[in-house]
Design an enzyme around this catalytic site. Structure first.
Site, mmCIF file in Angstrom:
data_model
loop_
_atom_site.group_PDB
_atom_site.id
_atom_site.type_symbol
_atom_site.label_atom_id
_atom_site.label_comp_id
_atom_site.label_asym_id
_atom_site.label_seq_id
_atom_site.Cartn_x
_atom_site.Cartn_y
_atom_site.Cartn_z
ATOM 1 N N ASP A 207 0.873 -1.178 0.000
ATOM 2 C CA ASP A 207 0.000 0.000 0.000
ATOM 3 C C ASP A 207 0.909 1.226 0.000
ATOM 4 O O ASP A 207 2.142 1.102 -0.020
ATOM 5 C CB ASP A 207 -0.908 -0.025 1.265
ATOM 6 C CG ASP A 207 -2.227 0.730 1.060
ATOM 7 O OD1 ASP A 207 -2.174 1.950 0.836
ATOM 8 O OD2 ASP A 207 -3.293 0.097 1.134
ATOM 9 N N HIS A 253 -12.434 -0.471 -7.672
ATOM 10 C CA HIS A 253 -13.595 0.421 -7.822
ATOM 11 C C HIS A 253 -13.234 1.891 -7.574
ATOM 12 O O HIS A 253 -14.031 2.770 -7.844
ATOM 13 C CB HIS A 253 -14.773 -0.038 -6.940
ATOM 14 C CG HIS A 253 -14.619 0.210 -5.477
ATOM 15 N ND1 HIS A 253 -15.702 0.192 -4.623
ATOM 16 C CD2 HIS A 253 -13.537 0.479 -4.711
ATOM 17 C CE1 HIS A 253 -15.282 0.450 -3.395
ATOM 18 N NE2 HIS A 253 -13.979 0.614 -3.417
HETATM 19 C C1 LIG Z 1 -10.731 1.551 -0.555
HETATM 20 S S1 LIG Z 1 -9.231 1.181 0.247
HETATM 21 C C2 LIG Z 1 -9.313 -0.575 0.392
HETATM 22 C C3 LIG Z 1 -8.416 -1.091 1.469
HETATM 23 C C4 LIG Z 1 -8.520 -2.615 1.714
HETATM 24 N N1 LIG Z 1 -8.129 -3.386 0.547
HETATM 25 C C5 LIG Z 1 -9.922 -2.968 2.161
HETATM 26 O O1 LIG Z 1 -10.641 -3.623 1.427
HETATM 27 O O2 LIG Z 1 -10.273 -2.560 3.278
HETATM 28 C C6 LIG Z 1 -8.058 1.439 -1.063
HETATM 29 C C7 LIG Z 1 -6.610 1.227 -0.639
HETATM 30 O O3 LIG Z 1 -5.758 1.529 -1.765
HETATM 31 C C8 LIG Z 1 -4.628 2.216 -1.272
HETATM 32 N N2 LIG Z 1 -4.018 2.992 -2.362
HETATM 33 C C9 LIG Z 1 -4.494 4.123 -2.955
HETATM 34 N N3 LIG Z 1 -3.658 4.549 -3.911
HETATM 35 C C10 LIG Z 1 -2.625 3.658 -3.933
HETATM 36 C C11 LIG Z 1 -1.449 3.552 -4.742
HETATM 37 N N4 LIG Z 1 -1.192 4.444 -5.704
HETATM 38 N N5 LIG Z 1 -0.602 2.511 -4.519
HETATM 39 C C12 LIG Z 1 -0.868 1.600 -3.530
HETATM 40 N N6 LIG Z 1 -1.978 1.654 -2.741
HETATM 41 C C13 LIG Z 1 -2.846 2.667 -2.948
HETATM 42 C C14 LIG Z 1 -5.197 3.089 -0.173
HETATM 43 O O4 LIG Z 1 -4.193 3.569 0.688
HETATM 44 C C15 LIG Z 1 -6.180 2.144 0.492
HETATM 45 O O5 LIG Z 1 -5.583 1.404 1.512
#
Ligand SMILES: C[S@@+](CC[C@H](N)C(=O)[O-])C[C@H]1O[C@@H](n2cnc3c(N)ncnc32)[C@H](O)[C@@H]1O
Length: 352
Positions: A207, A253
């Site tokens: 992440d 999404h």
């Molecule tokens: C909607 S959350 C979902 C988190 C987890 N998978 C869950 O279902 O609870 C989206 C995740 O994507 C991560 N994220 C956003 N942009 C990112 C990037 N460019 N590279 C890696 N992770 C990223 C966010 O920090 C967050 O933890």
């Protein structure tokens, strides 16, 4: 349009419109309850509103009105005039409840989530992500600038993933893999559940640095520090190699089709022969089925609009997932509803 021959709307139809129009007020009532710690102060046995008001540093009469509104919404019960106890649903607002949704409520009633919604019509007209115009940056950039909000978002995601974390480890054959990377795995709640149920697996939570702020603590708490590592990075640049299963839950999404193809393409490149990508997201039917788990009172479709307004992503149908997977060099081998964590499905994809 002329309605002279149409059946007249009945009281239930008028009630539906009124309830929907008051929806944002219900959400703000929940927010006030959380901020005033109402549920913790009321507790399981009947307590007087004046006492609750004193403990919350609030005025008795407005507090009584707030408690009555919460009772009308099903979160408290009023026993005698002015005495209340917490219902099982209301108890979920208590931060001490094992299945607490307090951070989830705080996050989804935050100005950072709610403000751009005032311009939903504009987003529909222009196709632009309204959040970026309102806040002058994108959603995750905004989180990165505000560590407190970012912590609230991480906690909200952790609370939201609890049902999936309970269901997923027993709903998929993890035993045939050696190592799992959870792409956008947040605070590690989901991967911790999978690794706890499958002691031969090792894991990586991948992440951003902000997303990983609490992950080592989660892994430590589950006794997994020796079996699971954290890896900070950007899934638009690369995804770490070394696993044979790449789990992607509630990440795609958030993004446009082209961005999803980039993320999945990096997963595809990281896969060894025989490797698999497991996407966990709702799968929209081709036509809205008001009775289905996906419709669930509109939450999945409202989540779709939330992605449009705040982030730029979307919820997807099976055909949509097939398209982005195909473009990323993957083909879908199965789509299975995740029992116990509706409306999520498991979408399994392998190199094509
Ligand atoms: C909607 S959350 C979902 C988190 C987890 N998978 C869950 O279902 O609870 C989206 C995740 O994507 C991560 N994220 C956003 N942009 C990112 C990037 N460019 N590279 C890696 N992770 C990223 C966010 O920090 C967050 O933890």
């Amino acid at each position: 349009m002329r309605y002279t021959d149409a059946p007249t709307a009945d009281t239930a139809d008028r009630d539906l419109i009124a309830r929907l129009a008051f929806g944002s007020m219900a959400a703000q009532t929940l927010r006030a309850a959380v901020r005033l710690r109402v549920v913790e102060l009321v507790g399981a046995t009947p307590r007087g509103a004046a006492e609750v008001a004193a403990a919350a540093g609030a005025r008795p009469q407005p507090m009584t009105r707030l408690l009555r509104a919460l009772a009308a919404l099903g979160l408290l019960r009023e026993h005698t005039p002015g005495t209340f106890s917490v219902t099982p649903a209301g108890a979920l607002l208590d931060p001490g409840h094992p299945d607490s949704l307090r951070s989830f409520v705080r996050m989804f009633t935050e100005p950072a989530v709610v403000r751009a919604w005032e311009h939903l019509d504009e987003g529909v007209r222009t196709g632009e992500v309204v959040f970026d115009t309102v806040f002058g940056t994108d959603f995750f950039g905004h989180l990165a600038q505000d560590p407190e909000l970012s912590a609230e978002f991480n906690a909200a995601m952790s609370q939201a993933v609890a049902e999936t974390a309970a269901a997923l480890p027993h709903a998929y054959d993890f035993g045939r893999f050696r190592a799992v990377t959870d792409v956008g795995g947040g605070d590690g709640t989901l991967l911790a559940a999978v690794l706890t149920a499958h002691p031969d697996l090792t894991g990586v939570v991948f992440d951003t640095a902000e997303g990983l702020a609490r992950t080592p603590e989660t892994l430590e708490r589950h006794g997994l520090a020796g079996r699971c590592t954290v890896h900070a990075g950007d899934f638009f640049r690369s995804v770490p190699e070394g696993s044979d299963l790449y789990l992607v839950k509630s990440v795609l999404h958030d993004w446009t089709d082209d961005q999803v193809v980039t993320i999945l393409g990096h997963c595809r490149r990281a896969l060894p022969p025989g490797g698999t990508v497991l996407i966990v997201e709702p799968v929209l039917p081709e036509v809205v089925d008001a009775g289905s788990a996906v419709a669930d009172g509109g939450v999945t479709y409202l989540s779709d609009l939330n992605m449009m307004v705040n982030i730029g992503g979307r919820e997807r149908t099976r055909a949509d997932f097939e398209d982005v997977c195909h473009r990323a060099g993957l083909s879908i081998t199965s789509v299975t509803p995740l029992a116990g964590a509706e409306p999520f499905s498991l979408i399994e994809a392998v190199p094509r």
